[in-house]
Scaffold this motif. Structure first.
Motif, PDB file in Angstrom:
ATOM      1  N   GLN A   1       0.823  -1.213   0.000  1.00 40.83           N
ATOM      2  CA  GLN A   1       0.000   0.000   0.000  1.00 40.83           C
ATOM      3  C   GLN A   1       0.853   1.257   0.000  1.00 40.83           C
ATOM      4  O   GLN A   1       0.474   2.277  -0.578  1.00 40.83           O
ATOM      5  CB  GLN A   1      -0.928  -0.006   1.213  1.00 40.83           C
ATOM      6  CG  GLN A   1      -2.163  -0.878   1.044  1.00 40.83           C
ATOM      7  CD  GLN A   1      -3.120  -0.745   2.207  1.00 40.83           C
ATOM      8  OE1 GLN A   1      -2.751  -0.981   3.353  1.00 40.83           O
ATOM      9  NE2 GLN A   1      -4.352  -0.360   1.912  1.00 40.83           N
TER      10      GLN A   1
ATOM     11  N   LEU B   1      -2.248  -7.174  -8.488  1.00 46.28           N
ATOM     12  CA  LEU B   1      -2.622  -5.894  -7.888  1.00 46.28           C
ATOM     13  C   LEU B   1      -3.504  -5.133  -8.868  1.00 46.28           C
ATOM     14  O   LEU B   1      -3.099  -4.860  -9.997  1.00 46.28           O
ATOM     15  CB  LEU B   1      -1.366  -5.085  -7.543  1.00 46.28           C
ATOM     16  CG  LEU B   1      -1.551  -3.843  -6.669  1.00 46.28           C
ATOM     17  CD1 LEU B   1      -2.065  -4.233  -5.284  1.00 46.28           C
ATOM     18  CD2 LEU B   1      -0.231  -3.077  -6.541  1.00 46.28           C
TER      19      LEU B   1
ATOM     20  N   ARG C   1      -2.825   3.963  -4.727  1.00 49.32           N
ATOM     21  CA  ARG C   1      -4.057   3.985  -5.519  1.00 49.32           C
ATOM     22  C   ARG C   1      -4.594   2.585  -5.796  1.00 49.32           C
ATOM     23  O   ARG C   1      -5.631   2.428  -6.430  1.00 49.32           O
ATOM     24  CB  ARG C   1      -3.810   4.703  -6.846  1.00 49.32           C
ATOM     25  CG  ARG C   1      -3.346   6.151  -6.699  1.00 49.32           C
ATOM     26  CD  ARG C   1      -3.057   6.787  -8.032  1.00 49.32           C
ATOM     27  NE  ARG C   1      -4.237   6.859  -8.875  1.00 49.32           N
ATOM     28  CZ  ARG C   1      -4.226   7.239 -10.150  1.00 49.32           C
ATOM     29  NH1 ARG C   1      -3.074   7.567 -10.724  1.00 49.32           N
ATOM     30  NH2 ARG C   1      -5.336   7.287 -10.850  1.00 49.32           N
ATOM     31  N   ALA C   2      -3.921   1.557  -5.300  1.00 43.20           N
ATOM     32  CA  ALA C   2      -4.378   0.190  -5.517  1.00 43.20           C
ATOM     33  C   ALA C   2      -5.660  -0.059  -4.735  1.00 43.20           C
ATOM     34  O   ALA C   2      -5.820   0.402  -3.601  1.00 43.20           O
ATOM     35  CB  ALA C   2      -3.299  -0.799  -5.090  1.00 43.20           C
TER      36      ALA C   2
ATOM     37  N   LEU D   1       3.728   1.635  -1.514  1.00 38.23           N
ATOM     38  CA  LEU D   1       4.266   1.838  -2.860  1.00 38.23           C
ATOM     39  C   LEU D   1       3.168   2.077  -3.889  1.00 38.23           C
ATOM     40  O   LEU D   1       3.418   2.682  -4.933  1.00 38.23           O
ATOM     41  CB  LEU D   1       5.094   0.614  -3.273  1.00 38.23           C
ATOM     42  CG  LEU D   1       6.357   0.350  -2.448  1.00 38.23           C
ATOM     43  CD1 LEU D   1       6.956  -1.005  -2.808  1.00 38.23           C
ATOM     44  CD2 LEU D   1       7.387   1.449  -2.680  1.00 38.23           C
ATOM     45  N   ALA D   2       1.958   1.590  -3.612  1.00 34.21           N
ATOM     46  CA  ALA D   2       0.845   1.748  -4.558  1.00 34.21           C
ATOM     47  C   ALA D   2      -0.390   2.239  -3.814  1.00 34.21           C
ATOM     48  O   ALA D   2      -1.335   1.476  -3.572  1.00 34.21           O
ATOM     49  CB  ALA D   2       0.560   0.425  -5.266  1.00 34.21           C
TER      50      ALA D   2
ATOM     51  N   LEU E   1       5.718  -3.184 -14.899  1.00 30.83           N
ATOM     52  CA  LEU E   1       4.697  -3.471 -13.898  1.00 30.83           C
ATOM     53  C   LEU E   1       4.293  -4.948 -13.885  1.00 30.83           C
ATOM     54  O   LEU E   1       4.011  -5.502 -12.828  1.00 30.83           O
ATOM     55  CB  LEU E   1       3.463  -2.599 -14.142  1.00 30.83           C
ATOM     56  CG  LEU E   1       3.635  -1.109 -13.814  1.00 30.83           C
ATOM     57  CD1 LEU E   1       2.404  -0.335 -14.206  1.00 30.83           C
ATOM     58  CD2 LEU E   1       3.920  -0.908 -12.329  1.00 30.83           C
TER      59      LEU E   1
ATOM     60  N   LEU F   1       6.985  -2.203  -8.533  1.00 30.67           N
ATOM     61  CA  LEU F   1       6.345  -0.925  -8.216  1.00 30.67           C
ATOM     62  C   LEU F   1       7.396   0.164  -7.986  1.00 30.67           C
ATOM     63  O   LEU F   1       7.219   1.308  -8.401  1.00 30.67           O
ATOM     64  CB  LEU F   1       5.468  -1.078  -6.982  1.00 30.67           C
ATOM     65  CG  LEU F   1       4.220  -1.954  -7.143  1.00 30.67           C
ATOM     66  CD1 LEU F   1       3.564  -2.203  -5.796  1.00 30.67           C
ATOM     67  CD2 LEU F   1       3.223  -1.308  -8.097  1.00 30.67           C
ATOM     68  N   ARG F   2       8.498  -0.205  -7.341  1.00 28.95           N
ATOM     69  CA  ARG F   2       9.552   0.771  -7.054  1.00 28.95           C
ATOM     70  C   ARG F   2      10.216   1.237  -8.347  1.00 28.95           C
ATOM     71  O   ARG F   2      10.477   2.430  -8.538  1.00 28.95           O
ATOM     72  CB  ARG F   2      10.588   0.148  -6.118  1.00 28.95           C
ATOM     73  CG  ARG F   2      11.613   1.154  -5.582  1.00 28.95           C
ATOM     74  CD  ARG F   2      12.555   0.497  -4.601  1.00 28.95           C
ATOM     75  NE  ARG F   2      11.860   0.011  -3.412  1.00 28.95           N
ATOM     76  CZ  ARG F   2      11.657  -1.264  -3.137  1.00 28.95           C
ATOM     77  NH1 ARG F   2      12.088  -2.202  -3.958  1.00 28.95           N
ATOM     78  NH2 ARG F   2      11.030  -1.620  -2.033  1.00 28.95           N
TER      79      ARG F   2
ATOM     80  N   VAL G   1      -0.709  -5.128 -12.092  1.00 26.45           N
ATOM     81  CA  VAL G   1       0.650  -5.509 -11.720  1.00 26.45           C
ATOM     82  C   VAL G   1       0.610  -6.937 -11.194  1.00 26.45           C
ATOM     83  O   VAL G   1      -0.219  -7.261 -10.325  1.00 26.45           O
ATOM     84  CB  VAL G   1       1.236  -4.563 -10.649  1.00 26.45           C
ATOM     85  CG1 VAL G   1       2.715  -4.858 -10.429  1.00 26.45           C
ATOM     86  CG2 VAL G   1       1.028  -3.104 -11.038  1.00 26.45           C
TER      87      VAL G   1
ATOM     88  N   LYS H   1       7.916   3.581 -10.218  1.00 26.97           N
ATOM     89  CA  LYS H   1       7.867   4.898  -9.588  1.00 26.97           C
ATOM     90  C   LYS H   1       9.111   5.703  -9.929  1.00 26.97           C
ATOM     91  O   LYS H   1       9.036   6.901 -10.228  1.00 26.97           O
ATOM     92  CB  LYS H   1       7.737   4.742  -8.072  1.00 26.97           C
ATOM     93  CG  LYS H   1       7.620   6.065  -7.326  1.00 26.97           C
ATOM     94  CD  LYS H   1       7.432   5.831  -5.834  1.00 26.97           C
ATOM     95  CE  LYS H   1       7.300   7.155  -5.087  1.00 26.97           C
ATOM     96  NZ  LYS H   1       7.124   6.935  -3.619  1.00 26.97           N
TER      97      LYS H   1
END
Length: 221
Positions: free
Chosen positions: A28, A60, A33-34, A30-31, A174, A91-92, A67, A95
């Motif tokens: 959460q 995800l 908006r998931a 790192l993401a 992703l 995810l990293r 993802v 970003k």
């Protein structure tokens, strides 16, 4: 973020569910908006004496591309940790690429002051050269490529998606694959981006060609 856990050939214990809920906070961060994390645990047993293993697949879902990550281990808790590490790394990387893209835009761009193209190693042709090609004064050679038919082991069919090369690279990162198929929004050509060494990527595109003549087909048969 909602979490869904499904077991195939294995029961999901309360302990495993609590561990998943505990470690979801890392994703959460790192993401943010998931909206949903789907966890699928598959138990596989083998008849040849091989030790059974557990496959943990993570999907995800949210506002943006899907993802995915998966890992295999004899212990499902270890497989979960490995899959979470892969998902977090994807995810990293995505970003970091978005941040780098804002500071260092990729691709060609037009310099209004000088009227030149920057960010691309291409020298525009002069008006005289363009006219010579258009009138046939400079012949254009068409290279013939040999047809290649690979052996199909596994077939998948997807709906085409139009996007830029940069967007395709981000989508590939992703989903954690080494390549990604798409339709180039700039050229309408079916294309594939693929991973090279480090942060380098390549792209291959298919151009539209005229179908072979009926006479050529008769000779070939």
């Amino acid at each position: 973020m909602e979490t869904s856990i499904v077991g195939v050939g294995v029961s999901i214990s309360d302990r495993f569910r609590s561990v998943v809920e505990e470690k979801v906070a890392r994703i959460q961060t790192l993401a943010p908006r998931a909206l949903r994390l789907e966890v699928k645990v598959t138990h596989r047993a083998y008849r040849n004496g091989r030790v059974p293993d557990e496959t943990v697949e993570l999907t995800l879902l949210g506002k943006g591309p899907v993802v995915r990550a998966e890992a295999v281990d004899a212990d499902k808790f270890t497989a979960l940790d490995l899959a979470l590490d892969k998902l977090a790394e994807q995810l990293r990387r995505a970003k970091e690429k978005r941040i780098d893209g804002r500071h260092h835009p990729r691709g060609a761009h037009f310099e209004k002051g000088s009227g030149s193209l920057a960010g691309i190693d291409v020298q525009p042709a002069s008006v005289d050269v363009l006219q010579a090609v258009a009138t046939g004064a400079i012949p254009v050679q068409q290279e013939e490529e040999e047809q290649y038919s690979p052996v199909v082991i596994r077939t998948k069919t997807f709906e085409p998606e139009w996007m830029t090369v940069e967007e395709a690279v981000d989508r590939m990162e992703l989903v954690g694959h080494d390549f990604f198929l798409f339709v180039d929004a700039r050229t309408d050509h079916p294309s594939v981006v693929y991973r090279r060494k480090g942060w380098d990527y390549g792209v291959i595109s298919l151009t539209t060609q005229a179908p072979p003549d009926e006479e050529d087909e008769a000779l070939a048969s």
